[in-house]
Design a protein around this motif. Structure first.
Motif, mmCIF file in Angstrom:
data_model
loop_
_atom_site.group_PDB
_atom_site.id
_atom_site.type_symbol
_atom_site.label_atom_id
_atom_site.label_comp_id
_atom_site.label_asym_id
_atom_site.label_seq_id
_atom_site.Cartn_x
_atom_site.Cartn_y
_atom_site.Cartn_z
ATOM 1 N N VAL A 188 0.843 -1.189 0.000
ATOM 2 C CA VAL A 188 0.000 0.000 0.000
ATOM 3 C C VAL A 188 0.878 1.238 0.000
ATOM 4 N N GLU A 189 0.316 2.343 -0.444
ATOM 5 C CA GLU A 189 0.994 3.630 -0.372
ATOM 6 C C GLU A 189 0.352 4.413 0.763
ATOM 7 N N VAL A 190 1.159 4.922 1.662
ATOM 8 C CA VAL A 190 0.652 5.716 2.770
ATOM 9 C C VAL A 190 0.350 7.112 2.232
ATOM 10 N N VAL A 191 -0.913 7.545 2.391
ATOM 11 C CA VAL A 191 -1.348 8.832 1.850
ATOM 12 C C VAL A 191 -1.263 9.922 2.905
ATOM 13 N N ALA A 192 -1.807 9.662 4.096
ATOM 14 C CA ALA A 192 -1.844 10.691 5.133
ATOM 15 C C ALA A 192 -2.050 10.046 6.497
ATOM 16 N N GLU A 193 -1.840 10.850 7.529
ATOM 17 C CA GLU A 193 -2.090 10.394 8.887
ATOM 18 C C GLU A 193 -3.536 10.707 9.238
ATOM 19 N N ALA A 194 -4.210 9.755 9.864
ATOM 20 C CA ALA A 194 -5.590 9.960 10.324
ATOM 21 C C ALA A 194 -5.593 9.969 11.851
ATOM 22 N N SER A 195 -6.734 10.140 12.442
ATOM 23 C CA SER A 195 -6.810 10.182 13.902
ATOM 24 C C SER A 195 -6.815 8.784 14.494
ATOM 25 N N GLY A 196 -6.521 8.698 15.777
ATOM 26 C CA GLY A 196 -6.586 7.429 16.486
ATOM 27 C C GLY A 196 -5.542 6.414 16.078
ATOM 28 N N ARG A 197 -4.304 6.833 15.862
ATOM 29 C CA ARG A 197 -3.211 5.945 15.455
ATOM 30 C C ARG A 197 -3.550 5.145 14.201
#
Length: 73
Positions: free
Chosen positions: A32-41
């Protein structure tokens, strides 16, 4: 001399290996490609779905691991 942690952490714009349970959205491999950080780890990731089109979804950070060495170097 203090020992530094060499733990791998997913970063937006980089590739990762999805190590959690196989998602119904993923096709074939688990890269997978990491796109962005989201909430809750959690992280927003992009992968190729069953229809052959890119899909974005969130996964827990603990389910993302370091990709195979030299895979995208």
């Amino acid at each position: 001399m203090a020992r530094q942690s060499l733990a791998w952490a997913p970063q937006p714009g980089r590739y990762a290996s999805y190590t959690g349970r196989t998602s119904r959205l993923l096709r074939g491999g688990r890269m997978v490609e990491v796109v962005a950080e989201a909430s809750g780890r959690r992280m927003v990731v992009r992968a190729i779905g069953h229809s052959g089109r890119p899909v974005e979804f969130t996964v827990a950070t603990k389910n993302l691991g370091r990709p195979q060495p030299g895979l995208f170097d």
